[in-house]
Design a protein around this motif. Structure first.
Motif, PDB file in Angstrom:
ATOM      1  N   GLU A   1       0.817  -1.216   0.000  1.00 27.80           N
ATOM      2  CA  GLU A   1       0.000   0.000   0.000  1.00 27.80           C
ATOM      3  C   GLU A   1       0.849   1.265   0.000  1.00 27.80           C
ATOM      4  OE1 GLU A   1      -0.105  -1.449   4.401  1.00 27.80           O
ATOM      5  OE2 GLU A   1      -0.045  -2.338   2.389  1.00 27.80           O
ATOM      6  N   HIS A   2       2.132   1.143   0.344  1.00 20.47           N
ATOM      7  CA  HIS A   2       3.013   2.302   0.392  1.00 20.47           C
ATOM      8  C   HIS A   2       3.617   2.642  -0.964  1.00 20.47           C
ATOM      9  CE1 HIS A   2       3.691   1.108   4.828  1.00 20.47           C
ATOM     10  NE2 HIS A   2       2.903   2.149   4.806  1.00 20.47           N
ATOM     11  N   ALA A   3       3.995   1.607  -1.725  1.00 28.75           N
ATOM     12  CA  ALA A   3       4.794   1.857  -2.933  1.00 28.75           C
ATOM     13  C   ALA A   3       4.745   0.657  -3.868  1.00 28.75           C
ATOM     14  CB  ALA A   3       6.245   2.158  -2.546  1.00 28.75           C
ATOM     15  N   ASN A   4       4.932   0.933  -5.133  1.00 28.96           N
ATOM     16  CA  ASN A   4       4.991  -0.087  -6.186  1.00 28.96           C
ATOM     17  C   ASN A   4       6.455  -0.471  -6.374  1.00 28.96           C
ATOM     18  OD1 ASN A   4       4.814  -1.647  -8.512  1.00 28.96           O
ATOM     19  ND2 ASN A   4       4.112   0.023  -9.828  1.00 28.96           N
ATOM     20  N   LEU A   5       6.834  -1.609  -5.768  1.00 26.76           N
ATOM     21  CA  LEU A   5       8.214  -2.073  -5.771  1.00 26.76           C
ATOM     22  C   LEU A   5       8.256  -3.566  -6.071  1.00 26.76           C
ATOM     23  CD1 LEU A   5       9.396  -0.319  -2.466  1.00 26.76           C
ATOM     24  CD2 LEU A   5      10.191   0.274  -4.764  1.00 26.76           C
ATOM     25  N   ALA A   6       9.475  -4.092  -6.229  1.00 33.42           N
ATOM     26  CA  ALA A   6       9.750  -5.530  -6.212  1.00 33.42           C
ATOM     27  C   ALA A   6       9.172  -6.308  -7.381  1.00 33.42           C
ATOM     28  CB  ALA A   6       9.276  -6.142  -4.886  1.00 33.42           C
ATOM     29  N   GLN A   7       8.911  -5.632  -8.496  1.00 36.34           N
ATOM     30  CA  GLN A   7       8.421  -6.318  -9.701  1.00 36.34           C
ATOM     31  C   GLN A   7       7.079  -7.011  -9.472  1.00 36.34           C
ATOM     32  OE1 GLN A   7      11.595  -8.618 -11.619  1.00 36.34           O
ATOM     33  NE2 GLN A   7      13.110  -7.138 -10.936  1.00 36.34           N
ATOM     34  N   ARG A   8       6.293  -6.526  -8.491  1.00 38.36           N
ATOM     35  CA  ARG A   8       4.930  -7.050  -8.346  1.00 38.36           C
ATOM     36  C   ARG A   8       4.110  -6.717  -9.575  1.00 38.36           C
ATOM     37  NH1 ARG A   8       5.588  -4.707  -3.343  1.00 38.36           N
ATOM     38  NH2 ARG A   8       4.313  -2.921  -3.937  1.00 38.36           N
ATOM     39  N   HIS A   9       4.337  -5.510 -10.103  1.00 36.10           N
ATOM     40  CA  HIS A   9       3.695  -5.042 -11.328  1.00 36.10           C
ATOM     41  C   HIS A   9       4.816  -4.621 -12.272  1.00 36.10           C
ATOM     42  CE1 HIS A   9       0.256  -4.950  -8.675  1.00 36.10           C
ATOM     43  NE2 HIS A   9       0.835  -4.029  -7.927  1.00 36.10           N
ATOM     44  N   LEU A  10       4.704  -4.963 -13.514  1.00 39.85           N
ATOM     45  CA  LEU A  10       5.773  -4.626 -14.460  1.00 39.85           C
ATOM     46  C   LEU A  10       5.460  -3.327 -15.192  1.00 39.85           C
ATOM     47  CD1 LEU A  10       6.686  -8.168 -15.845  1.00 39.85           C
ATOM     48  CD2 LEU A  10       7.841  -6.825 -14.075  1.00 39.85           C
ATOM     49  N   GLN A  11       4.988  -2.360 -14.447  1.00 33.96           N
ATOM     50  CA  GLN A  11       4.692  -1.029 -14.966  1.00 33.96           C
ATOM     51  C   GLN A  11       4.420  -0.113 -13.778  1.00 33.96           C
ATOM     52  OE1 GLN A  11       0.870  -2.918 -16.560  1.00 33.96           O
ATOM     53  NE2 GLN A  11       0.326  -0.731 -16.547  1.00 33.96           N
ATOM     54  N   PRO A  12       4.493   1.194 -13.993  1.00 30.56           N
ATOM     55  CA  PRO A  12       4.181   2.121 -12.905  1.00 30.56           C
ATOM     56  C   PRO A  12       2.698   2.096 -12.553  1.00 30.56           C
ATOM     57  CG  PRO A  12       5.486   3.189 -14.635  1.00 30.56           C
ATOM     58  CD  PRO A  12       5.012   1.883 -15.190  1.00 30.56           C
ATOM     59  N   SER A  13       2.397   2.458 -11.322  1.00 25.84           N
ATOM     60  CA  SER A  13       1.014   2.658 -10.911  1.00 25.84           C
ATOM     61  C   SER A  13       0.510   3.993 -11.458  1.00 25.84           C
ATOM     62  CB  SER A  13       0.911   2.678  -9.382  1.00 25.84           C
ATOM     63  OG  SER A  13       1.339   1.463  -8.821  1.00 25.84           O
ATOM     64  N   PRO A  14      -0.811   4.138 -11.627  1.00 33.93           N
ATOM     65  CA  PRO A  14      -1.333   5.430 -12.086  1.00 33.93           C
ATOM     66  C   PRO A  14      -0.920   6.567 -11.161  1.00 33.93           C
ATOM     67  CG  PRO A  14      -3.041   3.740 -12.159  1.00 33.93           C
ATOM     68  CD  PRO A  14      -1.877   3.136 -11.441  1.00 33.93           C
ATOM     69  N   ALA A  15      -0.777   7.743 -11.724  1.00 37.19           N
ATOM     70  CA  ALA A  15      -0.401   8.912 -10.935  1.00 37.19           C
ATOM     71  C   ALA A  15      -1.449   9.161  -9.853  1.00 37.19           C
ATOM     72  CB  ALA A  15      -0.279  10.132 -11.832  1.00 37.19           C
ATOM     73  N   GLY A  16      -0.958   9.434  -8.652  1.00 39.78           N
ATOM     74  CA  GLY A  16      -1.842   9.657  -7.517  1.00 39.78           C
ATOM     75  C   GLY A  16      -2.074   8.433  -6.676  1.00 39.78           C
ATOM     76  N   SER A  17      -1.480   7.317  -7.046  1.00 41.49           N
ATOM     77  CA  SER A  17      -1.648   6.079  -6.288  1.00 41.49           C
ATOM     78  C   SER A  17      -0.902   6.144  -4.952  1.00 41.49           C
ATOM     79  CB  SER A  17      -1.130   4.892  -7.104  1.00 41.49           C
ATOM     80  OG  SER A  17      -1.914   4.673  -8.256  1.00 41.49           O
ATOM     81  N   HIS A  18      -1.181   5.165  -4.121  1.00 39.92           N
ATOM     82  CA  HIS A  18      -0.479   4.958  -2.852  1.00 39.92           C
ATOM     83  C   HIS A  18      -0.577   6.138  -1.895  1.00 39.92           C
ATOM     84  CE1 HIS A  18       1.026   1.408  -4.806  1.00 39.92           C
ATOM     85  NE2 HIS A  18       1.586   2.125  -5.750  1.00 39.92           N
ATOM     86  N   PRO A  19      -1.801   6.565  -1.565  1.00 39.98           N
ATOM     87  CA  PRO A  19      -1.917   7.648  -0.580  1.00 39.98           C
ATOM     88  C   PRO A  19      -1.299   7.287   0.762  1.00 39.98           C
ATOM     89  CG  PRO A  19      -4.068   6.630  -1.028  1.00 39.98           C
ATOM     90  CD  PRO A  19      -3.116   6.133  -2.069  1.00 39.98           C
ATOM     91  N   ALA A  20      -1.265   5.991   1.112  1.00 34.00           N
ATOM     92  CA  ALA A  20      -0.652   5.588   2.381  1.00 34.00           C
ATOM     93  C   ALA A  20       0.851   5.824   2.380  1.00 34.00           C
ATOM     94  CB  ALA A  20      -0.939   4.110   2.665  1.00 34.00           C
ATOM     95  N   GLY A  21       1.431   5.990   1.205  1.00 37.39           N
ATOM     96  CA  GLY A  21       2.861   6.232   1.101  1.00 37.39           C
ATOM     97  C   GLY A  21       3.228   7.683   0.932  1.00 37.39           C
ATOM     98  N   ALA A  22       2.262   8.586   1.091  1.00 33.49           N
ATOM     99  CA  ALA A  22       2.541  10.005   0.885  1.00 33.49           C
ATOM    100  C   ALA A  22       3.518  10.535   1.936  1.00 33.49           C
ATOM    101  CB  ALA A  22       1.243  10.804   0.934  1.00 33.49           C
ATOM    102  N   ALA A  23       4.288  11.517   1.529  1.00 34.02           N
ATOM    103  CA  ALA A  23       5.234  12.184   2.421  1.00 34.02           C
ATOM    104  C   ALA A  23       4.525  13.256   3.241  1.00 34.02           C
ATOM    105  CB  ALA A  23       6.352  12.816   1.593  1.00 34.02           C
ATOM    106  N   PRO A  24       5.149  13.745   4.315  1.00 31.27           N
ATOM    107  CA  PRO A  24       4.565  14.877   5.047  1.00 31.27           C
ATOM    108  C   PRO A  24       4.303  16.079   4.149  1.00 31.27           C
ATOM    109  CG  PRO A  24       6.329  13.893   6.327  1.00 31.27           C
ATOM    110  CD  PRO A  24       6.358  13.227   4.975  1.00 31.27           C
ATOM    111  N   SER A  25       5.100  16.241   3.107  1.00 27.24           N
ATOM    112  CA  SER A  25       4.884  17.340   2.165  1.00 27.24           C
ATOM    113  C   SER A  25       3.603  17.189   1.369  1.00 27.24           C
ATOM    114  CB  SER A  25       6.071  17.434   1.199  1.00 27.24           C
ATOM    115  OG  SER A  25       6.144  16.254   0.391  1.00 27.24           O
TER     116      SER A  25
END
Length: 456
Positions: free
Chosen positions: A346-370
């Motif tokens: 839920e934080h990030a698209n890593l580790a070749q789980r998906h062989l493409q980027p997630s859509p822009a705006g994905s992973h709100p649980a991984g957002a930075a304080p900024s």
């Protein structure tokens, strides 16, 4: 073909074991699963072929992984004589450029597999016997650093081998689950976030497996700036193309414009014109370019030109890290944008789980304080900074890991990509490459200076 789900079990989201030996063993095993997933299903002919002069034959990467493990974990950490010192010159990455490696007397596929298995058996014995407690005065062994270093090395080659797969012509289609659709709030996100002025702690002196170029931690003063909330998308990049961006020298640095003309660049690598739109080749798939994904396979010159065209600029490396790690509420720098816990899906698209980027705006649980999203995973992000040492840098354990690359020839990338393992993706991790490189899984986001009084 690479099994994305099998490759993903590099423990994304797993709690970091307290015992360094347990953590090292898990990291090494996960790295080896990925290596095998990337090589076992490939024919011998494709393993020994050079699919691009930019890349080594896959079988060279496989045996090189074993050779580096033999050098550092068997001979150096274990003080053992080793198995095949005669192979050192064949698999020395600094002795022979990638383009020339097919002419080396490489091990064949069966020999390479047997070699890496034999080395791993020795490594397991060394790890079982070694004192890897954090208090060990030997820095290579303390906290199992050298084992973590080699797990990271193997995972880095896993990403390199994935890039080789993308470059293979006529390859079988690689499949992996598509990333989830963008969350409901993605369309309403602000275009940019304000990162206030002030000091922050850049780098680390406490991360046990941090590499030398990430150290030491030091204070950096960063003026206020605005940063894109999400990486630049394919749809936005197509506007640059349609506006004649590749034909107009005003948007390019002199070196970039020469490269555009010399290389005949017209669009990101692997894109092709299809009527009024674009298609892309992605691991054997030919598909319409999805507008909402972060743009991928662009070089630094392309990222810089787009930013100029948009009236913006690339962020500096310090700006990127402050946006990703600095927590204004506590005044400290986090390990990751979301906190100190290891990445979960839920934080990030890593580790070749998906062989493409997630859509822009994905992973709100991984957002930075900024408020910025997707700073970790999806695509490596070009910064404006040259690769340089931090104040107080000390090469360890060998100068060829970082020191020989410092200088203006290389630009820094941050954040990792979908092909990166969590073990080599943290808020302090630094990647670098030539500004012409496009086969890597790189995109970017843009920034601009804040106006006087903003974010003061």
């Amino acid at each position: 073909m690479p099994d994305a789900e099998a490759a993903a079990d590099a423990a994304p989201g797993a709690a970091e074991p307290a015992d360094p030996a347990t953590r090292a063993r898990a990291a090494l095993e996960a790295a080896r699963r990925r290596t095998m997933a990337l090589t076992d299903p490939v024919s011998e002919e494709d393993l020994v072929a050079q699919h691009s002069r930019l890349m080594s034959p896959l079988v060279w990467d496989l045996a090189h992984i074993g050779n580096q493990e033999e050098l550092w974990l068997v001979r150096e950490a274990g003080r053992r004589p080793g198995l095949r010192p005669d192979l050192d010159h064949v698999y020395d990455a600094f002795q022979t450029p990638r383009a020339d490696r097919p002419a080396l007397p490489m091990l064949g596929p069966a020999e390479a597999r047997a070699y890496v298995a034999a080395v791993r058996a020795e490594t397991a014995e060394v790890l079982a016997e070694a004192d890897v407690s954090p208090g060990n005065p030997e820095p290579l062994l303390a906290g199992a650093f050298v084992f973590g270093m080699l797990a990271q090395h193997e995972q880095q080659h896993g990403e390199t081998m994935l890039a080789t797969h993308q470059l293979r012509k006529g390859m079988a289609v690689l499949d992996a689950p598509a990333p989830p659709p963008a969350p409901a709030d993605a369309a309403g996100l602000p275009r940019e976030v304000l990162v206030p002025a002030g000091p922050f702690t850049m780098g680390t002196s406490t991360e046990p497996w941090a590499l030398d170029n990430e150290q030491p931690a030091h204070t950096v003063e960063v003026p206020a700036f605005w940063l894109d909330t999400v990486p630049v998308t394919n749809g936005a990049y197509q506007e640059f193309i349609a506006a004649g961006g590749y034909r107009d020298p005003q948007w390019w640095s002199p070196e970039g414009w020469r490269h555009v003309q010399d290389a005949g660049l017209q669009a990101p690598l692997f894109w092709s014109r299809a009527g009024d739109g674009w298609t892309r080749r992605r691991f054997g798939h030919v598909e319409p370019v999805p507008d909402d994904e972060p743009v991928l396979h662009v070089c630094w010159y392309e990222a810089d030109a787009y930013a100029r065209w948009a009236g913006r600029r690339l962020p500096t490396e310090a700006e990127w890290e402050k946006a990703a790690r600095h927590d204004p509420a506590s005044g400290r720098s986090r390990r990751y944008p979301w906190g100190d816990q290891d990445p979960r899906p839920e934080h990030a698209n890593l580790a070749q789980r998906h062989l493409q980027p997630s859509p822009a705006g994905s992973h709100p649980a991984g957002a930075a304080p900024s408020g910025a999203r997707q700073l970790i995973g999806d695509v490596w992000e070009w910064t404006s900074s040259d690769f340089a040492p931090y104040p107080g840098f000390a090469a360890f354990p060998y100068k060829e890991y970082s020191e020989v690359f410092f200088g203006p020839e290389y630009k820094v990338l941050r954040g990792g990509a979908f092909g990166v393992s969590p073990v080599v993706c943290r808020g302090t991790f630094r990647n670098w490459d030539y500004p012409i490189r496009r086969q890597i899984f790189a995109g970017f986001r843009t920034a601009r200076d804040a106006a006087p009084g903003e974010g003061a």
